[in-house]
Design an enzyme around this catalytic site. Structure first.
Site, PDB file in Angstrom:
ATOM      1  N   SER A  84       0.811  -1.217   0.000  1.00  0.00           N
ATOM      2  CA  SER A  84       0.000   0.000   0.000  1.00  0.00           C
ATOM      3  C   SER A  84       0.845   1.267   0.000  1.00  0.00           C
ATOM      4  CB  SER A  84      -0.932   0.008   1.209  1.00  0.00           C
ATOM      5  OG  SER A  84      -0.175  -0.044   2.403  1.00  0.00           O
ATOM      6  N   THR A 232      -1.546   3.735   4.663  1.00  0.00           N
ATOM      7  CA  THR A 232      -0.636   4.871   4.530  1.00  0.00           C
ATOM      8  C   THR A 232       0.441   4.715   5.592  1.00  0.00           C
ATOM      9  OG1 THR A 232      -2.428   6.351   3.818  1.00  0.00           O
ATOM     10  CG2 THR A 232      -0.431   7.382   4.669  1.00  0.00           C
ATOM     11  N   THR A 250       1.821   6.978   0.289  1.00  0.00           N
ATOM     12  CA  THR A 250       0.827   5.953   0.006  1.00  0.00           C
ATOM     13  C   THR A 250       0.626   5.820  -1.492  1.00  0.00           C
ATOM     14  OG1 THR A 250      -1.469   5.259   0.411  1.00  0.00           O
ATOM     15  CG2 THR A 250      -1.053   7.617   0.198  1.00  0.00           C
ATOM     16  N   ARG A 260      -8.047  10.148  -8.721  1.00  0.00           N
ATOM     17  CA  ARG A 260      -8.399  10.317  -7.307  1.00  0.00           C
ATOM     18  C   ARG A 260      -7.156  10.633  -6.473  1.00  0.00           C
ATOM     19  NH1 ARG A 260      -6.978   7.565  -2.183  1.00  0.00           N
ATOM     20  NH2 ARG A 260      -8.785   7.736  -0.807  1.00  0.00           N
ATOM     21  N   THR A 283      -4.432   7.147   9.032  1.00  0.00           N
ATOM     22  CA  THR A 283      -4.547   6.165   7.966  1.00  0.00           C
ATOM     23  C   THR A 283      -5.990   5.684   7.911  1.00  0.00           C
ATOM     24  OG1 THR A 283      -3.700   4.037   7.148  1.00  0.00           O
ATOM     25  CG2 THR A 283      -3.901   4.273   9.522  1.00  0.00           C
ATOM     26  N   GLY A 284      -6.415   5.208   6.745  1.00  0.00           N
ATOM     27  CA  GLY A 284      -7.775   4.689   6.643  1.00  0.00           C
ATOM     28  C   GLY A 284      -8.490   5.180   5.406  1.00  0.00           C
TER      29      GLY A 284
END
Length: 369
Positions: A84, A232, A250, A260, A283-284
């Protein structure tokens, strides 16, 4: 203490090559009685041990927090942490990997960031170039890539790998599930598109037949967001003089719509730092979290006297009140090295190495009920 922020320090074992985690007991990461004796310190989202060690080597050796953050995030980019971070992960709908990164100096409040970076693998390096050599904060897309290459970063490079292309191909074979479309026809739950808006449909009845009523809001997990595909590295470093920097890197959300940009390069969302107070990393589900600037919220809450634990809880609770199904997490650390974490929708881990510690420790945070 609230149930959602109990922290379990886990000591990284040095004697073996594969990381072994052992629970050292129930505790809260609170060192207020030690003042600045815990500095310097490095803290990062997730168990990115090699990244924390790389940053620690720099700051413990007298390097600046900025240099340490770059070293840590660059390590994760090279190692492609969890798939990621860095090249070769999180393909978009076209199968392409793009990168986001941000760096912030908590002394000067200078920021540099890049979004939707193509053809350059050193995303955190590109973000630093923006901070050091321009008066801008954020550059995006092909122009960001051209800027980074013009100032000497390596490239152009292919950011895709066989693994990322295989991942994308499998997703296409599964009718592009999950994806990030809504309120379009044909129904994105069963089709790869191309999509059209309802207004482009010739008749409303056709729209209802093909797409049904307006798509209900989905939780982060229903969009396929989780630790394996929406991660991230967000890292903060505080030196022994309490100077602070924060950085993020990330490759964004897997199967994102091309173009995006998430919370990774958005200052105040994925990270924030102020020498007078402390720092935060997040993060998320960045599409949700960036609407709340949770790391800015954390730092300002600590400025008003809240502990890192209280500030972290509050920032997550603010998002949860509006989006109870969101998936996300953050760490908070004050200028003395006192730290805590909070999360929603998943179990979160963050990594720490500080003065007096033999190696990296991993803290596990459970979501509040």
């Amino acid at each position: 203490m609230a149930a959602g922020v109990i922290l379990f320090p886990i000591i990284m074992q040095l004697a073996i090559s594969s990381v072994s985690l052992s629970v050292d007991g129930l505790a809260v990461a609170s060192f207020e009685e030690d003042g600045n004796k815990r500095l310097p310190i490095v803290i990062s989202t997730w168990a990115f041990v090699d990244a924390v060690r790389a940053a620690w080597e720099v700051v413990e050796g007298g390097g600046s927090p900025i240099d340490a953050v770059v070293a840590g995030c660059s390590t994760c980019e090279r190692l492609r942490c969890d798939g990621s971070v860095g090249y070769g992960g999180s393909p978009d709908e076209n199968g392409e990997t793009t990168l986001d990164a941000m760096i912030m100096d908590g002394t000067t409040m200078d920021v540099g960031a890049v979004g939707a970076l193509r053809s350059v693998r050193d995303a955190i390096g590109a973000a630093r170039l923006v901070m050091d050599h321009t008066e801008h904060t954020l550059l995006v897309g092909d122009q960001a890539s051209a800027f980074a290459l013009s100032l000497g970063l390596s490239g152009p490079a292919n950011l895709s790998t066989d693994d990322s292309l295989d991942l994308w191909s499998t997703w296409r074979d599964k009718k592009c599930q999950p994806n990030f479309w809504q309120n379009v026809i044909p129904d994105p739950r069963f089709s790869c598109g191309p999509y059209h808006t309802w207004r482009q449909s010739s008749r409303h009845s056709r729209m209802v037949q093909e797409c049904g009523e307006r798509t209900a809001a989905r939780g982060s997990s229903q969009k396929g967001i989780g630790p394996a595909n929406h991660d991230t590295i967000s890292m903060a470093v505080i030196d022994k003089s309490a100077k602070i920097a924060v950085g993020t890197s990330t490759n964004g959300a897997t199967y994102k719509i091309p173009g995006r940009v998430g919370d990774g390069p958005i200052v105040g969302a994925s990270g924030y730092a102020d020498d007078e107070v402390g720092a935060c990393g997040a993060t998320g589900d960045g599409d949700i979290m960036m609407r709340f600037l949770p790391c800015y919220q954390v730092v300002e809450s600590m400025r008003l006297g809240r502990s890192p634990e209280q500030a972290a809880e509050d920032a997550i609770a603010r998002i949860k009140r509006k989006f109870p199904l969101f998936v996300g997490a953050l760490f908070a650390i004050d200028r003395h090295g006192v730290h805590a974490g909070a999360c929603n929708g998943w179990t979160f881990q963050y990594a720490v190495q500080g003065h007096g510690m033999e190696d990296v420790e991993i803290y596990t945070v459970r979501p509040q009920s």
